[in-house]
Design an enzyme around this catalytic site. Sequence first.
Site, PDB file in Angstrom:
ATOM      1  N   CYS A  90       1.019  -0.863  -0.183  1.00  0.00           N
ATOM      2  CA  CYS A  90      -0.004  -0.340   0.141  1.00  0.00           C
ATOM      3  C   CYS A  90       0.626   1.659   0.534  1.00  0.00           C
ATOM      4  O   CYS A  90       1.345   1.769   0.901  1.00  0.00           O
ATOM      5  CB  CYS A  90      -1.027   0.153   1.376  1.00  0.00           C
ATOM      6  SG  CYS A  90      -1.706   1.794   1.392  1.00  0.00           S
ATOM      7  N   CYS A 142      -0.648   4.034   1.987  1.00  0.00           N
ATOM      8  CA  CYS A 142      -0.010   3.780   3.483  1.00  0.00           C
ATOM      9  C   CYS A 142       1.361   4.204   3.974  1.00  0.00           C
ATOM     10  O   CYS A 142       1.323   4.733   4.825  1.00  0.00           O
ATOM     11  CB  CYS A 142      -0.587   2.856   4.252  1.00  0.00           C
ATOM     12  SG  CYS A 142      -1.707   2.015   3.560  1.00  0.00           S
ATOM     13  N   ASP A 143       2.034   3.676   3.306  1.00  0.00           N
ATOM     14  CA  ASP A 143       3.640   3.643   3.847  1.00  0.00           C
ATOM     15  C   ASP A 143       4.584   4.420   3.051  1.00  0.00           C
ATOM     16  O   ASP A 143       5.798   4.732   3.091  1.00  0.00           O
ATOM     17  CB  ASP A 143       3.963   2.344   3.270  1.00  0.00           C
ATOM     18  CG  ASP A 143       3.576   1.148   3.686  1.00  0.00           C
ATOM     19  OD1 ASP A 143       2.846   1.572   5.674  1.00  0.00           O
ATOM     20  OD2 ASP A 143       3.629  -0.096   4.456  1.00  0.00           O
TER      21      ASP A 143
END
Length: 318
Positions: A134, A137-138
Amino acid sequence: MEKQKVVIIGTGPAGLTAAIYLARANMNPLVIEGQQPGGQLTLTTEVENFPGFIEGITGTELMDNMRKQAERFGATFMNGWVTDIRTTQRPFVLSISGSDDIVADSIIISTGASAKWLGIPGEKENFGRGVSTCATCDGFFYRGKKVIVVGGGDSAMEEANFLTKFASEVTVIHRRNELRASKIMQDRARGNQKIKWALNKATTEVVDENGKVTGVKVTDNDTKEEEFIKTDGLFLAIGHTPNTAFLNGKVKTDENGYIIVKPGSTLTSVPGIFACGDVQDVTYKQAITAAGTGCMAALDVEKYLEGEMALDWSQTLS
Ligand code: NAP
Protein backbone atom coordinates in the site's frame (compact mmCIF):
# COMPACT_ATOMS: atom_id res chain seq x y z
CA MET A 1 -27.65 -20.96 18.86
CA GLU A 2 -30.69 -18.69 18.82
CA LYS A 3 -31.56 -16.72 15.72
CA GLN A 4 -29.42 -13.62 15.23
CA LYS A 5 -30.80 -10.29 14.04
CA VAL A 6 -27.57 -9.58 12.22
CA VAL A 7 -24.34 -11.42 11.59
CA ILE A 8 -21.25 -9.50 10.47
CA ILE A 9 -18.63 -11.51 8.62
CA GLY A 10 -15.17 -9.97 8.91
CA THR A 11 -13.38 -7.79 11.43
CA GLY A 12 -11.57 -5.14 9.43
CA PRO A 13 -12.52 -1.46 9.83
CA ALA A 14 -15.74 -2.00 7.84
CA GLY A 15 -17.04 -4.92 9.91
CA LEU A 16 -16.02 -3.40 13.22
CA THR A 17 -17.58 -0.02 12.43
CA ALA A 18 -20.81 -1.79 11.49
CA ALA A 19 -20.56 -3.70 14.79
CA ILE A 20 -20.14 -0.48 16.81
CA TYR A 21 -23.17 1.15 15.19
CA LEU A 22 -25.39 -1.92 15.44
CA ALA A 23 -24.38 -2.65 19.02
CA ARG A 24 -25.18 0.94 20.00
CA ALA A 25 -28.56 0.50 18.31
CA ASN A 26 -29.25 -2.53 20.59
CA MET A 27 -29.13 -4.99 17.69
CA ASN A 28 -26.66 -7.34 19.47
CA PRO A 29 -24.62 -8.11 16.35
CA LEU A 30 -22.71 -11.36 16.17
CA VAL A 31 -19.33 -10.77 14.53
CA ILE A 32 -17.47 -13.67 12.92
CA GLU A 33 -13.70 -13.31 12.87
CA GLY A 34 -11.90 -15.12 10.12
CA GLN A 35 -8.30 -16.23 9.80
CA GLN A 36 -6.95 -12.70 10.05
CA PRO A 37 -8.72 -10.93 12.93
CA GLY A 38 -8.54 -7.18 12.39
CA GLY A 39 -8.03 -7.58 8.65
CA GLN A 40 -5.30 -6.13 6.44
CA LEU A 41 -4.54 -3.24 8.82
CA THR A 42 -2.96 -5.65 11.25
CA LEU A 43 -0.36 -6.32 8.56
CA THR A 44 0.79 -2.71 8.41
CA THR A 45 2.86 -0.93 11.00
CA GLU A 46 2.02 2.72 11.64
CA VAL A 47 -1.28 4.17 10.39
CA GLU A 48 -0.83 7.91 10.04
CA ASN A 49 -3.83 8.86 7.93
CA PHE A 50 -6.74 7.59 10.01
CA PRO A 51 -8.34 10.81 11.25
CA GLY A 52 -8.23 11.46 14.96
CA PHE A 53 -4.76 10.19 15.80
CA ILE A 54 -2.36 13.11 15.73
CA GLU A 55 0.76 11.01 16.16
CA GLY A 56 -0.59 7.99 14.23
CA ILE A 57 -1.50 4.62 15.66
CA THR A 58 -0.39 1.08 14.86
CA GLY A 59 -2.79 -0.92 12.72
CA THR A 60 -3.11 -3.56 15.43
CA GLU A 61 -3.93 -1.03 18.13
CA LEU A 62 -6.50 0.71 15.93
CA MET A 63 -8.29 -2.56 15.23
CA ASP A 64 -8.05 -3.63 18.85
CA ASN A 65 -9.64 -0.36 19.95
CA MET A 66 -12.46 -0.71 17.41
CA ARG A 67 -13.16 -4.23 18.64
CA LYS A 68 -13.22 -3.19 22.30
CA GLN A 69 -15.50 -0.28 21.41
CA ALA A 70 -17.95 -2.69 19.72
CA GLU A 71 -17.76 -5.10 22.69
CA ARG A 72 -18.49 -2.27 25.13
CA PHE A 73 -21.89 -1.79 23.48
CA GLY A 74 -22.71 -5.49 23.39
CA ALA A 75 -21.31 -6.94 20.14
CA THR A 76 -20.39 -10.62 20.45
CA PHE A 77 -17.42 -12.14 18.64
CA MET A 78 -16.81 -15.70 17.57
CA ASN A 79 -13.99 -17.32 15.67
CA GLY A 80 -14.99 -19.20 12.56
CA TRP A 81 -14.78 -19.59 8.85
CA VAL A 82 -17.99 -19.15 6.88
CA THR A 83 -18.12 -21.76 4.13
CA ASP A 84 -21.58 -21.12 2.73
CA ILE A 85 -24.73 -19.03 3.09
CA ARG A 86 -28.14 -20.40 2.23
CA THR A 87 -29.67 -17.34 0.62
CA THR A 88 -32.95 -18.71 -0.75
CA GLN A 89 -34.56 -19.06 2.67
CA ARG A 90 -35.41 -16.60 5.45
CA PRO A 91 -33.87 -16.43 7.95
CA PHE A 92 -30.52 -17.06 6.26
CA VAL A 93 -28.40 -20.03 7.34
CA LEU A 94 -24.64 -19.66 7.56
CA SER A 95 -22.45 -22.78 7.54
CA ILE A 96 -19.37 -22.37 9.71
CA SER A 97 -16.45 -24.74 9.45
CA GLY A 98 -16.09 -26.70 12.70
CA SER A 99 -19.17 -25.11 14.34
CA ASP A 100 -22.96 -25.35 14.25
CA ASP A 101 -24.90 -23.45 11.60
CA ILE A 102 -25.97 -19.90 12.45
CA VAL A 103 -29.39 -18.53 11.57
CA ALA A 104 -29.74 -14.80 10.91
CA ASP A 105 -32.29 -12.27 9.68
CA SER A 106 -29.62 -10.19 7.97
CA ILE A 107 -25.95 -10.44 7.08
CA ILE A 108 -23.18 -7.91 6.53
CA ILE A 109 -20.29 -9.12 4.40
CA SER A 110 -17.08 -7.29 5.21
CA THR A 111 -14.54 -9.95 4.34
CA GLY A 112 -12.15 -7.53 2.61
CA ALA A 113 -9.74 -8.13 -0.23
CA SER A 114 -6.27 -9.59 0.01
CA ALA A 115 -3.32 -8.12 -1.83
CA LYS A 116 -1.75 -10.56 -4.26
CA TRP A 117 1.79 -11.70 -3.59
CA LEU A 118 4.53 -12.68 -6.00
CA GLY A 119 5.36 -15.77 -3.97
CA ILE A 120 9.13 -15.20 -4.05
CA PRO A 121 11.79 -15.63 -1.34
CA GLY A 122 12.23 -12.66 1.00
CA GLU A 123 8.83 -11.16 0.21
CA LYS A 124 6.66 -12.13 3.20
CA GLU A 125 9.65 -12.15 5.57
CA ASN A 126 10.24 -8.44 4.84
CA PHE A 127 6.60 -7.37 4.88
CA GLY A 128 6.38 -4.16 6.92
CA ARG A 129 10.18 -3.87 6.86
CA GLY A 130 10.65 -2.67 3.29
CA VAL A 131 7.96 -4.64 1.49
CA SER A 132 4.53 -3.02 1.30
CA THR A 133 1.24 -3.56 -0.51
CA CYS A 134 0.00 0.00 0.00
CA ALA A 135 1.78 3.12 -1.27
CA THR A 136 -0.84 5.42 0.28
CA CYS A 137 -0.11 3.87 3.68
CA ASP A 138 3.67 3.59 3.55
CA GLY A 139 4.96 5.96 0.84
CA PHE A 140 5.63 8.67 3.37
CA PHE A 141 8.36 6.56 4.99
CA TYR A 142 10.44 6.65 1.79
CA ARG A 143 11.24 10.34 1.60
CA GLY A 144 14.41 10.79 -0.48
CA LYS A 145 14.83 7.03 -0.94
CA LYS A 146 14.75 4.64 -3.90
CA VAL A 147 11.74 2.41 -4.28
CA ILE A 148 10.45 -0.24 -6.66
CA VAL A 149 6.87 -0.88 -7.74
CA VAL A 150 6.03 -4.28 -9.19
CA GLY A 151 3.09 -4.49 -11.60
CA GLY A 152 1.90 -3.13 -14.92
CA GLY A 153 -1.73 -2.22 -14.20
CA ASP A 154 -3.45 1.01 -13.20
CA SER A 155 -2.61 0.43 -9.53
CA ALA A 156 1.09 0.13 -10.31
CA MET A 157 1.04 3.35 -12.38
CA GLU A 158 -0.93 5.19 -9.73
CA GLU A 159 1.33 3.99 -6.92
CA ALA A 160 4.50 4.79 -8.91
CA ASN A 161 3.28 8.32 -9.57
CA PHE A 162 2.21 8.78 -5.97
CA LEU A 163 5.55 7.52 -4.67
CA THR A 164 7.48 10.10 -6.70
CA LYS A 165 6.14 12.67 -4.24
CA PHE A 166 8.43 11.16 -1.63
CA ALA A 167 11.03 8.93 -3.24
CA SER A 168 14.07 10.17 -5.16
CA GLU A 169 13.56 7.45 -7.77
CA VAL A 170 10.83 4.90 -8.51
CA THR A 171 11.53 1.87 -10.68
CA VAL A 172 8.57 -0.01 -12.13
CA ILE A 173 9.27 -3.68 -12.70
CA HIS A 174 6.78 -5.48 -14.93
CA ARG A 175 6.80 -9.03 -16.22
CA ARG A 176 5.91 -8.06 -19.81
CA ASN A 177 7.00 -5.40 -22.31
CA GLU A 178 3.44 -4.06 -22.60
CA LEU A 179 1.74 -2.45 -19.66
CA ARG A 180 -1.81 -3.44 -18.79
CA ALA A 181 -2.64 0.03 -17.46
CA SER A 182 -5.00 2.40 -19.27
CA LYS A 183 -3.36 4.79 -21.74
CA ILE A 184 -3.91 7.86 -19.61
CA MET A 185 -2.29 6.24 -16.56
CA GLN A 186 0.61 4.95 -18.67
CA ASP A 187 1.16 8.36 -20.23
CA ARG A 188 1.18 10.02 -16.85
CA ALA A 189 3.76 7.56 -15.52
CA ARG A 190 5.89 7.66 -18.65
CA GLY A 191 5.94 11.44 -18.47
CA ASN A 192 7.24 11.38 -14.91
CA GLN A 193 11.03 11.89 -14.95
CA LYS A 194 11.46 10.20 -11.58
CA ILE A 195 10.07 6.89 -12.86
CA LYS A 196 12.49 4.34 -14.36
CA TRP A 197 11.38 1.19 -16.14
CA ALA A 198 12.48 -2.45 -15.88
CA LEU A 199 10.14 -4.16 -18.32
CA ASN A 200 9.93 -7.78 -19.41
CA LYS A 201 11.58 -8.88 -16.19
CA ALA A 202 10.53 -11.41 -13.60
CA THR A 203 11.14 -10.44 -9.98
CA THR A 204 12.68 -13.49 -8.35
CA GLU A 205 13.89 -12.53 -4.87
CA VAL A 206 13.79 -9.76 -2.26
CA VAL A 207 17.21 -9.29 -0.71
CA ASP A 208 17.72 -7.87 2.79
CA GLU A 209 20.63 -7.06 5.05
CA ASN A 210 20.43 -6.48 8.80
CA GLY A 211 16.64 -6.51 8.70
CA LYS A 212 16.37 -3.95 5.88
CA VAL A 213 15.49 -4.49 2.24
CA THR A 214 18.47 -3.66 0.04
CA GLY A 215 17.29 -4.74 -3.39
CA VAL A 216 15.57 -7.28 -5.60
CA LYS A 217 16.82 -9.84 -8.06
CA VAL A 218 15.23 -9.87 -11.49
CA THR A 219 15.63 -12.05 -14.56
CA ASP A 220 15.16 -10.76 -18.10
CA ASN A 221 12.57 -12.93 -19.84
CA ASP A 222 14.41 -12.93 -23.20
CA THR A 223 18.12 -12.94 -22.34
CA LYS A 224 17.65 -14.81 -19.00
CA GLU A 225 20.23 -12.42 -17.60
CA GLU A 226 20.03 -11.86 -13.85
CA GLU A 227 20.26 -8.38 -12.39
CA PHE A 228 20.28 -6.92 -8.89
CA ILE A 229 18.30 -3.69 -8.54
CA LYS A 230 19.10 -1.72 -5.41
CA THR A 231 16.16 -0.35 -3.47
CA ASP A 232 15.04 0.77 -0.03
CA GLY A 233 11.49 -0.39 -0.50
CA LEU A 234 9.38 -2.68 -2.65
CA PHE A 235 5.71 -1.96 -3.34
CA LEU A 236 3.63 -4.79 -4.71
CA ALA A 237 0.84 -3.59 -7.00
CA ILE A 238 -0.17 -6.77 -8.78
CA GLY A 239 -3.84 -6.63 -7.83
CA HIS A 240 -6.14 -7.72 -5.04
CA THR A 241 -8.40 -10.70 -4.60
CA PRO A 242 -11.73 -9.93 -2.94
CA ASN A 243 -12.58 -12.56 -0.35
CA THR A 244 -15.84 -13.75 -1.87
CA ALA A 245 -15.12 -17.36 -2.82
CA PHE A 246 -17.25 -18.62 0.10
CA LEU A 247 -20.33 -17.03 -1.46
CA ASN A 248 -20.27 -19.62 -4.23
CA GLY A 249 -21.84 -17.13 -6.64
CA LYS A 250 -24.96 -16.61 -4.52
CA VAL A 251 -24.39 -12.86 -4.18
CA LYS A 252 -23.74 -11.02 -7.43
CA THR A 253 -20.12 -9.99 -8.05
CA ASP A 254 -18.28 -8.31 -10.92
CA GLU A 255 -15.90 -10.23 -13.17
CA ASN A 256 -13.09 -9.81 -10.61
CA GLY A 257 -15.15 -11.12 -7.69
CA TYR A 258 -16.00 -7.78 -6.03
CA ILE A 259 -19.54 -7.70 -4.63
CA ILE A 260 -21.80 -5.36 -6.60
CA VAL A 261 -23.72 -2.97 -4.38
CA LYS A 262 -26.45 -0.56 -5.33
CA PRO A 263 -24.61 2.75 -5.86
CA GLY A 264 -24.73 4.97 -2.78
CA SER A 265 -25.77 2.07 -0.53
CA THR A 266 -24.57 -1.30 0.77
CA LEU A 267 -27.42 -3.34 -0.74
CA THR A 268 -26.32 -6.46 -2.57
CA SER A 269 -28.27 -8.53 -5.09
CA VAL A 270 -29.81 -10.48 -2.19
CA PRO A 271 -32.28 -8.51 -0.04
CA GLY A 272 -31.13 -8.75 3.59
CA ILE A 273 -27.45 -9.20 2.70
CA PHE A 274 -25.27 -6.10 2.75
CA ALA A 275 -21.64 -5.54 1.80
CA CYS A 276 -19.12 -2.96 2.95
CA GLY A 277 -15.38 -2.32 2.91
CA ASP A 278 -12.83 -3.60 0.41
CA VAL A 279 -14.93 -6.59 -0.62
CA GLN A 280 -17.10 -4.17 -2.64
CA ASP A 281 -14.57 -1.38 -3.22
CA VAL A 282 -12.64 -1.53 -6.48
CA THR A 283 -11.34 2.01 -6.20
CA TYR A 284 -10.46 3.44 -2.78
CA LYS A 285 -9.52 0.57 -0.44
CA GLN A 286 -8.66 2.79 2.51
CA ALA A 287 -9.32 2.08 6.19
CA ILE A 288 -11.39 5.23 6.52
CA THR A 289 -13.53 4.51 3.44
CA ALA A 290 -14.05 0.94 4.68
CA ALA A 291 -15.15 2.30 8.06
CA GLY A 292 -17.49 4.74 6.29
CA THR A 293 -19.22 2.00 4.32
CA GLY A 294 -19.37 -0.11 7.52
CA CYS A 295 -21.45 2.66 9.07
CA MET A 296 -23.66 2.72 5.95
CA ALA A 297 -24.20 -1.05 6.18
CA ALA A 298 -25.27 -0.78 9.82
CA LEU A 299 -27.80 1.94 9.00
CA ASP A 300 -29.07 -0.06 6.00
CA VAL A 301 -29.52 -3.17 8.18
CA GLU A 302 -31.48 -1.18 10.77
CA LYS A 303 -33.84 0.10 8.08
CA TYR A 304 -34.16 -3.37 6.58
CA LEU A 305 -35.02 -5.01 9.90
CA GLU A 306 -37.56 -2.31 10.60
CA GLY A 307 -39.16 -3.14 7.26
CA GLU A 308 -38.60 0.37 5.98
CA MET A 309 -36.51 -0.43 2.97
CA ALA A 310 -37.55 -1.02 -0.62
CA LEU A 311 -34.91 -3.60 -1.30
CA ASP A 312 -35.35 -5.40 -4.47
CA TRP A 313 -33.10 -3.46 -6.77
CA SER A 314 -31.46 -6.67 -7.98
CA GLN A 315 -33.60 -6.86 -11.15
CA THR A 316 -31.79 -3.76 -12.34
CA LEU A 317 -28.51 -5.71 -12.27
CA SER A 318 -27.59 -7.15 -15.61
P1 NAP B 1 -4.64 -5.44 -12.62
O1 NAP B 1 -5.26 -4.53 -13.61
O2 NAP B 1 -5.14 -6.84 -12.52
O3 NAP B 1 -3.08 -5.45 -12.92
C1 NAP B 1 -2.24 -6.29 -12.21
C2 NAP B 1 -0.84 -6.16 -12.80
O4 NAP B 1 0.03 -6.97 -12.03
C3 NAP B 1 -0.76 -6.63 -14.25
O5 NAP B 1 0.10 -5.82 -14.97
C4 NAP B 1 -0.19 -8.05 -14.11
O6 NAP B 1 0.65 -8.43 -15.17
C5 NAP B 1 0.67 -7.92 -12.87
N1 NAP B 1 0.73 -9.19 -12.17
C6 NAP B 1 -0.30 -9.95 -11.72
N2 NAP B 1 0.16 -11.05 -11.11
C7 NAP B 1 1.51 -11.00 -11.21
C8 NAP B 1 2.54 -11.86 -10.79
N3 NAP B 1 2.29 -13.00 -10.14
N4 NAP B 1 3.81 -11.50 -11.06
C9 NAP B 1 4.09 -10.34 -11.71
N5 NAP B 1 3.15 -9.48 -12.14
C10 NAP B 1 1.87 -9.81 -11.88
O7 NAP B 1 -4.76 -4.87 -11.11
P2 NAP B 1 -4.78 -3.36 -10.61
O8 NAP B 1 -3.73 -2.57 -11.28
O9 NAP B 1 -4.76 -3.44 -9.13
O10 NAP B 1 -6.20 -2.83 -11.08
C11 NAP B 1 -7.40 -3.48 -10.68
C12 NAP B 1 -8.61 -2.73 -11.25
O11 NAP B 1 -8.72 -1.45 -10.62
C13 NAP B 1 -8.46 -2.45 -12.74
O12 NAP B 1 -9.72 -2.56 -13.33
C14 NAP B 1 -7.98 -1.04 -12.80
O13 NAP B 1 -8.31 -0.36 -14.00
C15 NAP B 1 -8.67 -0.43 -11.59
N6 NAP B 1 -7.89 0.72 -11.07
C16 NAP B 1 -8.18 1.96 -11.57
C17 NAP B 1 -7.46 3.04 -11.11
C18 NAP B 1 -7.80 4.40 -11.64
O14 NAP B 1 -8.46 4.47 -12.65
N7 NAP B 1 -7.39 5.46 -10.98
C19 NAP B 1 -6.44 2.88 -10.20
C20 NAP B 1 -6.14 1.62 -9.74
C21 NAP B 1 -6.88 0.54 -10.19
P3 NAP B 1 0.05 -8.75 -16.63
O15 NAP B 1 -0.28 -7.41 -17.20
O16 NAP B 1 1.17 -9.43 -17.31
O17 NAP B 1 -1.14 -9.62 -16.42
